[in-house]
Design a protein around this motif. Structure first.
Motif, mmCIF file in Angstrom:
data_model
loop_
_atom_site.group_PDB
_atom_site.id
_atom_site.type_symbol
_atom_site.label_atom_id
_atom_site.label_comp_id
_atom_site.label_asym_id
_atom_site.label_seq_id
_atom_site.Cartn_x
_atom_site.Cartn_y
_atom_site.Cartn_z
ATOM 1 N N ALA A 91 85.246 48.802 -34.345
ATOM 2 C CA ALA A 91 85.931 50.087 -34.167
ATOM 3 C C ALA A 91 85.976 50.878 -35.469
ATOM 4 O O ALA A 91 85.897 52.115 -35.462
ATOM 5 N N ALA A 92 86.074 50.167 -36.589
ATOM 6 C CA ALA A 92 86.146 50.833 -37.888
ATOM 7 C C ALA A 92 84.854 51.555 -38.245
ATOM 8 O O ALA A 92 84.844 52.416 -39.130
ATOM 9 N N ARG A 93 83.766 51.224 -37.548
ATOM 10 C CA ARG A 93 82.477 51.858 -37.831
ATOM 11 C C ARG A 93 82.170 53.043 -36.921
ATOM 12 O O ARG A 93 81.141 53.702 -37.086
ATOM 13 N N LEU A 94 83.053 53.312 -35.963
ATOM 14 C CA LEU A 94 82.765 54.360 -34.986
ATOM 15 C C LEU A 94 82.629 55.734 -35.625
ATOM 16 O O LEU A 94 81.822 56.559 -35.191
ATOM 17 N N ASP A 95 83.433 55.990 -36.655
ATOM 18 C CA ASP A 95 83.374 57.314 -37.282
ATOM 19 C C ASP A 95 82.057 57.542 -38.017
ATOM 20 O O ASP A 95 81.742 58.691 -38.365
ATOM 21 N N GLY A 96 81.288 56.474 -38.234
ATOM 22 C CA GLY A 96 80.016 56.611 -38.937
ATOM 23 C C GLY A 96 78.808 56.694 -38.030
ATOM 24 O O GLY A 96 77.662 56.678 -38.509
ATOM 25 N N LEU A 97 79.034 56.794 -36.717
ATOM 26 C CA LEU A 97 77.906 56.792 -35.783
ATOM 27 C C LEU A 97 77.093 58.087 -35.802
ATOM 28 O O LEU A 97 76.037 58.160 -35.176
ATOM 29 N N GLY A 98 77.579 59.068 -36.537
ATOM 30 C CA GLY A 98 76.831 60.307 -36.629
ATOM 31 C C GLY A 98 75.660 60.250 -37.589
ATOM 32 O O GLY A 98 74.872 61.196 -37.661
ATOM 33 N N ARG A 99 75.517 59.137 -38.310
ATOM 34 C CA ARG A 99 74.368 58.994 -39.215
ATOM 35 C C ARG A 99 73.549 57.772 -38.830
ATOM 36 O O ARG A 99 74.048 56.840 -38.197
ATOM 37 N N TYR A 100 72.300 57.782 -39.215
ATOM 38 C CA TYR A 100 71.413 56.666 -38.911
ATOM 39 C C TYR A 100 71.814 55.420 -39.714
ATOM 40 O O TYR A 100 72.302 55.545 -40.842
ATOM 41 N N PRO A 101 71.599 54.232 -39.136
ATOM 42 C CA PRO A 101 71.878 53.016 -39.919
ATOM 43 C C PRO A 101 70.950 52.967 -41.127
ATOM 44 O O PRO A 101 69.777 53.335 -41.044
ATOM 45 N N SER A 102 71.485 52.509 -42.252
ATOM 46 C CA SER A 102 70.721 52.526 -43.496
ATOM 47 C C SER A 102 69.988 51.212 -43.717
ATOM 48 O O SER A 102 70.344 50.168 -43.152
ATOM 49 N N ALA A 103 68.985 51.279 -44.582
ATOM 50 C CA ALA A 103 68.270 50.065 -44.973
ATOM 51 C C ALA A 103 69.211 49.099 -45.672
ATOM 52 O O ALA A 103 69.064 47.873 -45.538
#
Length: 345
Positions: free
Chosen positions: A44-56
């Motif tokens: 849940a803590a990562r939901l706010d970051g779903l607007g960017r692509y996952p990084s290497a």
């Protein structure tokens, strides 16, 4: 087995088809209906970051975590969107003849046949002991499960090593190895140029809807599997789940869960046996293979009682009187026992 004699619909059958919403579910081997609270909070803590692509960097962190968990190098880890993606990659190894040991999970055979790879079935007879000599010498790819779905058999690591031959690749599906206390017979930490180990996070951590897993193996083999793959093959939440469940505290929790499963499994075997049901033993996984006088009749009776069990005749080598049931707690087993008793078989 000739291609025209293979029923692909049976190979595609999985336990989720046997369990309708609202039923008491013994058909699917996932432990629980949702991940534990701490893992849900991590995701849940990562939901706010779903607007960017996952990084290497995030993918590298997940690989490092998995590598540390198994005592391997990060380049020996290939992250997957579930074990099913790993099976779909197997044709990229370009085998001339693939030997699939059965009874076992059917997805590997289905993926190989769909790619027109020649497949031979090696059918193990009860007690489903692995005999390396039964595998054709010209098979250059051998696929097996350990512990095996649906028999719950745990093969000795030595017997798997005995399958190794020059020019042959061994693929071991260890989707349920983390549910075995201490993970005995696991080859996840063994490095060899001809060995691939497949792991899934779906079952223990109730992540079937997120699709998380990984291959462990020689970097050259992993490179062949990874060839032609889409960019960003895993999303942010998948990478977070893989990283989180590889951490030491999670591995310790995993082992506590495995001990609980072993206790529940022993109690379940005793109760089913007392009822007159044949349970295949020894059993090492979070499920049991049953043999009953009229499996189809019993399965339909249990459905009427709101109880789902897995038909096992879709596994090569088994018949309609075989059923697979997930290991569950005492309250759930009470209902299963009552359902079988009222069937009058």
């Amino acid at each position: 087995m000739p291609e025209d004699s293979v029923d692909r619909a049976l190979l595609r059958h999985h336990g989720d088809v046997d369990a309708r919403p609202g039923m008491l579910d013994f058909a699917v081997n996932v432990q629980g209906s949702a991940p534990p609270d701490w893992l849900r909070q991590r995701l849940a803590a990562r939901l706010d970051g779903l607007g960017r692509y996952p990084s290497a960097e995030e993918a590298d962190a997940a690989r490092r975590a998995v590598a540390a968990r198994h005592g391997r190098r990060p380049e020996e880890v290939l992250l997957l969107a579930g074990a099913a993606e790993g099976f779909a990659m197997l044709p990229r190894l370009a085998p001339r003849l693939a030997a699939v040991l059965h009874p076992s999970f059917t997805e590997p055979e289905l993926a190989l046949r769909a790619a027109d790879v020649a497949v031979t079935r090696v059918l193990l007879e009860p007690p489903y002991t692995l005999d390396p000599e039964t595998v054709p010498a010209d098979a250059d790819l051998v696929v097996l499960g350990n512990p095996t779905n649906p028999t719950s058999v745990l093969h000795p690591a030595g017997a798997i090593h005995a399958l190794r031959r020059p020019g042959r690749i061994i693929v071991v599906d260890e989707a349920f190895a983390d549910a075995v206390p201490g993970e005995p017979e696991s080859l996840a930490g063994f490095t060899a140029p001809d060995l691939l180990v497949l792991r899934s996070l779906t079952k223990t951590w109730a992540l079937a809807g997120l699709r998380c897993g990984y291959f462990l193996g020689d970097p050259e083999l992993l490179s062949r599997l990874n060839r032609g793959r889409a960019h960003w093959p895993l999303g942010t939440l998948q990478l977070e789940a893989i990283t989180a469940t590889a951490e030491p505290a999670a591995v310790a929790e995993e082992q506590r869960r495995a001990l609980g499963i072993a206790t529940e499994r022993a109690a379940m075997i005793a109760r089913l046996t007392e009822l007159g049901v044949h349970v295949h033993t020894p059993a090492a996984a979070p499920f049991l293979l049953l043999r009953v006088p009229d499996g189809e009749l019993l399965r339909k009776h249990l459905v009427d009682k709101g109880i789902a069990v897995r038909r096992a005749d879709t596994f090569p080598g088994l018949g309609p009187n075989h059923l697979r049931v997930a290991v569950r707690g005492g309250t759930e087993v009470d209902q299963l026992i009552e359902g079988i008793r009222t069937a009058g078989l």
